[in-house]
Scaffold this active site. Structure first.
Site, PDB file in Angstrom:
ATOM      1  N   ASN A   1       3.654   8.550  -4.519  1.00 25.78           N
ATOM      2  CA  ASN A   1       2.845   8.742  -5.531  1.00 25.78           C
ATOM      3  C   ASN A   1       2.037  10.253  -5.810  1.00 25.78           C
ATOM      4  OD1 ASN A   1      -0.575   8.862  -5.275  1.00 25.78           O
ATOM      5  ND2 ASN A   1       0.430   8.043  -3.399  1.00 25.78           N
TER       6      ASN A   1
ATOM      7  N   LEU B   1      -6.074  11.497  -7.943  1.00 23.53           N
ATOM      8  CA  LEU B   1      -7.545  11.098  -7.895  1.00 23.53           C
ATOM      9  C   LEU B   1      -7.968  10.719  -9.299  1.00 23.53           C
ATOM     10  CD1 LEU B   1      -8.714  13.630  -5.343  1.00 23.53           C
ATOM     11  CD2 LEU B   1      -8.434  11.286  -4.960  1.00 23.53           C
TER      12      LEU B   1
ATOM     13  N   CYS C   1      -5.958  14.625   0.455  1.00 23.55           N
ATOM     14  CA  CYS C   1      -5.221  14.260  -0.665  1.00 23.55           C
ATOM     15  C   CYS C   1      -4.120  15.488  -1.086  1.00 23.55           C
ATOM     16  CB  CYS C   1      -6.160  13.974  -2.089  1.00 23.55           C
ATOM     17  SG  CYS C   1      -5.220  13.634  -3.443  1.00 23.55           S
TER      18      CYS C   1
ATOM     19  N   LYS D   1     -10.776  11.270   6.768  1.00 26.41           N
ATOM     20  CA  LYS D   1      -9.533  10.789   6.589  1.00 26.41           C
ATOM     21  C   LYS D   1      -8.497  12.008   6.718  1.00 26.41           C
ATOM     22  CE  LYS D   1      -6.476   7.799   3.698  1.00 26.41           C
ATOM     23  NZ  LYS D   1      -6.487   6.946   2.446  1.00 26.41           N
TER      24      LYS D   1
ATOM     25  N   GLY E   1       4.072   3.832   2.704  1.00 24.21           N
ATOM     26  CA  GLY E   1       5.074   2.286   2.744  1.00 24.21           C
ATOM     27  C   GLY E   1       5.577   2.447   4.463  1.00 24.21           C
TER      28      GLY E   1
ATOM     29  N   GLY F   1      -0.837   3.795   7.803  1.00 26.27           N
ATOM     30  CA  GLY F   1       0.234   4.219   7.465  1.00 26.27           C
ATOM     31  C   GLY F   1       1.483   3.243   7.550  1.00 26.27           C
ATOM     32  N   GLY F   2       1.717   2.394   6.291  1.00 24.13           N
ATOM     33  CA  GLY F   2       3.013   1.848   6.709  1.00 24.13           C
ATOM     34  C   GLY F   2       2.859   0.475   7.392  1.00 24.13           C
TER      35      GLY F   2
END
Lengths: 304, 271
Positions: free
Chosen positions: A69, A73, A130, A165, A217, A243-244
């Site tokens: 993706n 933001l 990000c 993060k 994912g 994460g996944g």
């Protein structure tokens, strides 16, 4: 019932399962499918000082066992959040955390100050990772010095629980985590998305408008687990793993690797009830293995 | 066939459901399309024309996310939900293999559908292209039940890409174009002579983007109210991930939750 209560800094959670920023809206979007009060926490969409329109469409491409993706933001800015969204969601019977992002240190600080004034927001997740914005974002999270600078500045302005993060797009994530810990973070969450790329061979064009984007994912789980393992060994503050994570077994793996809590992201798109299944599945695992508390399995990986 | 009049429901307030529906029939149409009919032990939820479902395709290695599929028709008499699907990849081929009695996990109803005509709008044109005609069947049925006599204009590459013509004809006069002249008038929908012969008050369209833009340009030029149904790539289907946005006069909006139906005056199409 096993004891699922978890503390991250001063943040007290009924269980260690939160939703990852940008994958669960403001919670309301999922209220028809699950009882939001069962969640440990909801981390709402990345919020910046000023409104952002985000990147042009297309912003998403499906990839093997995952997706890329480049939303960038998109949000209406912190003032809009405070005035219009917060009043709507503040009485949800779970922890509401805000993911805070920015292009400059001043932006991060000003946004964190606005959120600090909100009684019902007990913590923020500082997004220094990000990959989809031109300025700031991940740039802060890829060097120890810049990560420490932004965290120290926000720490002065924000007195509740500060989770930072981290970006996986670094050579040594444990060093960044230590720098962030030394700068005053109460916790680190990892991983944000991995920089990736998807191409339409027939058209000889990138599949998303920004060419590169953030991969998430099921496909990222092994990398996320490895990084949680490395960071949990390197820092004393609690680690939030993500994460996944697609199911309870995935979540258990993160606790064993050293995570004190977890976030579920992309899996919400495939099963809007996945969070509840993970919470119930964690309890089943603990009971099945005779553990009284979730804390008993944090970092309990047997490596010898 | 019986479709209830759902037009009094406020779409934003409609409850969404996650259901395991049961396949009643799965029929191959013209080689490359399937008409799937699903049922449930419970009464199927209220759904409006233009809304969609996010379906989960199990057992396909290349299908990670759910797939948005238009609601083709809801038959209240038989408690059936219909999907019209073009076989394009591994996921849709898995759907084609489903048999009577198999289950499919669906999340629905999603998005905002077509708006009903205003009191001044009488002549309604429903323009579809290829598999994009799917939501227009339910729309036509609902309009017919409300007392309108909708006109369908359906376009396709070739005769083999024309779907459900008999069903459309149940609800209104149906005109057809094919690019290779194998059925109906030759050319694109916007070349059809009906557009010269009849004056319409409102146009609803769903199909490939170039077709919808041509229809929107025709509508704009002739001052006709026009709604289009977009099908941007999406992930969550709920307005949470912000992946499927389109540019509108008010900035980026989610096709899944603000659309998929938009009035062309709200979009920033260069037409």
């Amino acid at each position: 019932m096993a004891d699922l209560t978890t503390n991250i800094g001063k943040l007290v959670m009924k269980n260690p399962v939160m939703t990852a920023s940008g994958t669960f809206g403001y919670g309301e979007e999922f209220a028809d499918f699950i009882d939001l009060s069962r969640l440990g926490g909801i981390i709402v969409k990345g919020t910046t000082l000023k409104r952002r329109e985000g990147n042009p469409y297309p912003r998403m491409a499906e990839t093997p066992s995952g997706m890329i993706n480049a939303v960038g933001l998109q949000n209406k800015g912190v003032d809009y959040f405070v005035e219009h969204i917060y009043p709507r969601i503040k009485d949800t019977d779970t922890n509401i955390l805000v993911n805070v992002s920015g292009s400059t240190i001043d932006d991060y600080v000003a946004t964190a100050e606005c959120i600090n004034a909100l009684d019902k927001i007990p913590a923020i997740e500082l997004n220094i990772s990000c990959p989809n914005v031109k300025e700031g974002g991940m740039a802060f999270g890829t060097s120890c010095t810049s990560a420490a600078n932004v965290v120290a500045a926000v720490r002065k302005a924000y007195d509740k629980t500060l989770i930072v993060k981290l970006s996986p797009n670094v050579t040594n994530i444990a060093e960044i985590a230590k720098a962030v810990e030394d700068a005053g973070a109460d916790s680190v969450s990892l991983i944000n998305t991995l920089m990736g790329m998807a191409i339409d061979a027939e058209k000889r064009k990138p599949l998303i408008s920004t060419i590169t984007g953030g991969l998430s994912g099921a496909c990222v789980k092994p990398i996320a687990l490895r990084m949680v393992w490395q960071v949990a060994k390197a820092v004393k503050i609690p680690v939030v793993g993500l994460g996944g994570i697609m199911n309870a077994t995935d979540a258990i793996e993160f606790f064993l690797a050293g995570a004190s809590a977890i976030e579920i992201g992309t899996a919400n798109f495939i099963d809007p009830t996945v969070t509840i299944k993970v919470i119930d599945g964690i309890n089943d695992y603990l009971e099945r293995h005779g553990f009284k508390s979730i804390r008993d399995i944090v970092g309990a990986l047997e490596t010898a | 066939m019986d479709s209830s009049n759902p037009c009094t429901t406020l779409q934003k307030d409609m409850r969404k459901y996650l259901l395991d529906l049961t396949v009643n029939s799965n029929e191959r149409l013209n080689g490359n399309y399937i008409l799937m009919k699903f049922t449930s032990e419970e009464r199927l939820p209220d759904m409006l024309p233009g809304q969609f479902a996010e379906i989960r395709v199990d057992g396909s290695t290349t299908t990670f996310l759910r797939r948005p599929i238009s609601i083709h028709f809801v038959d209240r008499a038989t408690n059936e939900l219909w999907f019209l699907i073009q076989l394009v990849g591994d996921g849709t081929r898995k759907l084609a293999e489903l048999k009577k009695g198999d289950k499919l996990n669906v999340m629905l109803p999603l998005g905002n559908g077509f708006s009903m005509p205003t009191s001044a709008q009488e002549e309604l044109l429903l323009v579809g292209g290829g598999v994009g005609t799917a939501p227009l069947l339910m729309l036509g049925a609902v309009l017919r039940n409300l007392g309108y006599a909708p006109t369908f204009l359906l376009g396709a590459r070739s005769k083999k890409d024309l779907l459900q013509l008999d069903a459309f004809e149940t609800y209104g006069q149906t005109f057809v174009t094919t690019e290779d002249a194998t059925f109906g008038e030759k050319g694109f929908v916007t070349n059809h002579t009906i557009l010269q012969q009849k004056k319409f008050d409102k146009i609803y369209t769903c199909g490939p983007t170039p077709m919808m833009k041509a229809v929107a340009a025709y509508a704009a030029k002739n001052g006709i109210d026009c709604e289009v149904s977009l099908e941007n790539k999406m992930a969550c289907g709920l307005g949470a991930c912000l992946c499927c946005v389109t540019e509108t006069q008010e900035g980026h909006k989610c096709v899944c939750s603000d659309g998929p139906v938009f009035n062309i005056k709200d979009l920033k199409w260069q037409i």
